[in-house]
Scaffold this active site. Structure first.
Site, PDB file in Angstrom:
ATOM      1  N   ASP A  30      74.887  26.123 -94.390  1.00  0.00           N
ATOM      2  CA  ASP A  30      75.616  26.565 -93.142  1.00  0.00           C
ATOM      3  C   ASP A  30      76.919  27.151 -93.314  1.00  0.00           C
ATOM      4  O   ASP A  30      77.592  26.440 -94.236  1.00  0.00           O
ATOM      5  CB  ASP A  30      75.563  25.008 -92.365  1.00  0.00           C
ATOM      6  CG  ASP A  30      76.017  25.525 -90.667  1.00  0.00           C
ATOM      7  OD1 ASP A  30      76.287  26.608 -90.525  1.00  0.00           O
ATOM      8  OD2 ASP A  30      76.192  24.342 -89.985  1.00  0.00           O
ATOM      9  N   ASP A  31      77.359  28.250 -92.923  1.00  0.00           N
ATOM     10  CA  ASP A  31      78.568  28.838 -93.153  1.00  0.00           C
ATOM     11  C   ASP A  31      78.947  29.329 -94.425  1.00  0.00           C
ATOM     12  O   ASP A  31      80.237  29.084 -94.898  1.00  0.00           O
ATOM     13  CB  ASP A  31      79.665  27.941 -92.496  1.00  0.00           C
ATOM     14  CG  ASP A  31      79.924  27.927 -91.117  1.00  0.00           C
ATOM     15  OD1 ASP A  31      78.912  28.450 -90.354  1.00  0.00           O
ATOM     16  OD2 ASP A  31      80.931  27.544 -90.421  1.00  0.00           O
ATOM     17  N   CYS A  69      76.012  30.669 -85.343  1.00  0.00           N
ATOM     18  CA  CYS A  69      74.898  29.769 -85.925  1.00  0.00           C
ATOM     19  C   CYS A  69      73.593  29.529 -85.187  1.00  0.00           C
ATOM     20  O   CYS A  69      72.569  30.117 -85.710  1.00  0.00           O
ATOM     21  CB  CYS A  69      75.258  28.248 -86.055  1.00  0.00           C
ATOM     22  SG  CYS A  69      76.813  27.646 -86.879  1.00  0.00           S
ATOM     23  N   ASP A 299      73.063  30.947 -92.963  1.00  0.00           N
ATOM     24  CA  ASP A 299      72.842  31.391 -91.507  1.00  0.00           C
ATOM     25  C   ASP A 299      73.854  32.604 -91.222  1.00  0.00           C
ATOM     26  O   ASP A 299      73.596  33.372 -90.647  1.00  0.00           O
ATOM     27  CB  ASP A 299      72.942  30.657 -90.481  1.00  0.00           C
ATOM     28  CG  ASP A 299      74.179  29.407 -90.247  1.00  0.00           C
ATOM     29  OD1 ASP A 299      75.078  29.726 -91.462  1.00  0.00           O
ATOM     30  OD2 ASP A 299      74.283  28.550 -89.726  1.00  0.00           O
TER      31      ASP A 299
END
Length: 373
Positions: A30-31, A69, A299
């Site tokens: 994530d990120d 996201c 993502d």
């Protein structure tokens, strides 16, 4: 009683072929931007990631077209652009875990197609920011296609969270065993100890999204490090669009905060590397290392001072470009690490995963299978 995949097969016409037997393991972070993984590898702090990259193929120009996201994750799961998924932001009103998504996207996802082809399926960790919303079914809603479901309710956190475990709410606090990255890995290992092959598993880690909480034994591992001052760092925005021009340059206190955040983000990723190691060890214990394709990606990326911006929401390379490694029996035949510079998109993973499984979905998707996989 019939497996969910057997029931789905009757509802998803047009599957061109049955599963080939190749397992698929995905680490969906994530990120996580490309530069952060390069920095960690240069410091020799992510040995599992480095081992995976040495054995597989790295795509250097992988882009997401909507670096937010929910829209990006929906594209990954369906192989469709945002104007087809209906996701434009992270709220229910903008598509995230909406009833429309549940009726359309979730019923025709990579999970439903793989399950219908006979795959045992597993998901643990971050799914969609609004997953678990009470008006959208709460924790009782389990997206179709997933045999073993451990979905995080809400957005990424590391402690004090609830999961939906196959439709039942499970609360977690601040004990060491509650650290979410570690728990996701343990649940994956449990799945691998019991699942029949072929199988498809996604580990959705909270790292390296805020609140940037490294595990206590990793806290401070990056002390002294700072976000590299590339030419884009705090650069003039005079020739950029109005939103970027309005931000203003980063002053010293903000730059210090960015560097502290950078350190904590990278420290969170140390647990991801350990989670990868534990999961891959479980695959090897099954005797299936040669029958498994492993994918590492994110993502979207993130701004940490580049163009004097923070987080994402502007279409520059720092947020639209993501890391991507694929390792497996076919891509490993090149006898050493390989890098590919041809541009590809995150949504190309949908046809790639199903291609590995030997499955063609009934409906054509936007993406294309990655070359050499």
């Amino acid at each position: 009683m019939a497996r969910p995949g057997m029931l789905l097969a009757a509802l998803l016409p047009g599957l061109a072929s049955a599963a080939t037997g190749h397992n698929v393991l995905v680490f969906l972070t994530d990120d996580v931007d490309v530069a952060s993984m390069e920095d960690l590898e240069a410091l020799d702090l992510v040995p599992t990631y480095s081992r995976l990259r040495a054995a597989g193929t790295t795509w250097d120009r992988v882009f997401v077209n909507t670096p937010v996201c929910c829209p990006s994750r929906a594209q990954f799961l369906t192989g469709k652009f945002s104007h087809n998924t209906g996701f434009v932001a992270n709220s229910v009103d903008t598509g995230c875990n909406s009833k429309g998504w549940q009726a359309d996207g979730e019923t025709d996802s990579v999970a439903t197609v793989a399950s219908a082809a006979g795959y045992a399926t597993f998901y643990a960790g971050k799914y969609l920011n609004m997953y678990g919303n009470g008006k959208m079914g709460g924790p009782g809603h389990v997206p179709p296609g997933w045999d073993d479901w451990h979905g995080l309710l809400g957005n990424s956190v590391f402690y004090d969270y609830d999961l939906s475990v196959n439709g039942v709410r499970e609360a977690h606090g601040t004990a060491p065993e509650d650290y979410l990255t570690d728990l996701v890995a343990r649940r994956a290992v449990n799945f691998l100890e019991a699942a029949a092959a072929p199988w498809f598993a996604i580990l959705g880690t909270p790292a390296s999204h805020d609140p940037f909480e490294p595990r206590p034994d990793h806290f401070g591992a990056l002390d002294g490090a700072s976000r590299p001052r590339t030419p884009a760092w705090n650069a003039s925005a005079a020739d950029k669009h109005a939103i970027v021009r309005r931000q203003g340059f980063l002053k010293a206190p903000v730059a210090d905060y960015v560097d502290r955040t950078y350190r904590r983000r990278l420290e969170c990723l140390l647990s991801v590397d350990e989670a990868m190691n534990a999961t891959l060890a479980a695959v090897a214990a099954r005797g299936e290392a040669d029958a498994t394709y492993t994918i590492f990606t994110s993502d979207h990326g993130v701004f940490l001072g580049e163009h004097h911006l923070w987080e994402k929401l502007s279409l520059q390379e720092q947020v639209t470009r993501v890391p991507l490694i694929v390792a497996g029996r076919a891509v490993d035949k090149h006898n050493g690490p390989r890098r590919i510079g041809a541009p590809v998109e995150l949504l190309d993973l949908y046809p790639t995963i199903l291609g590995i499984a030997g499955v063609t979905p009934a409906l054509k998707r936007t993406g294309r299978r990655l070359p050499h996989v």
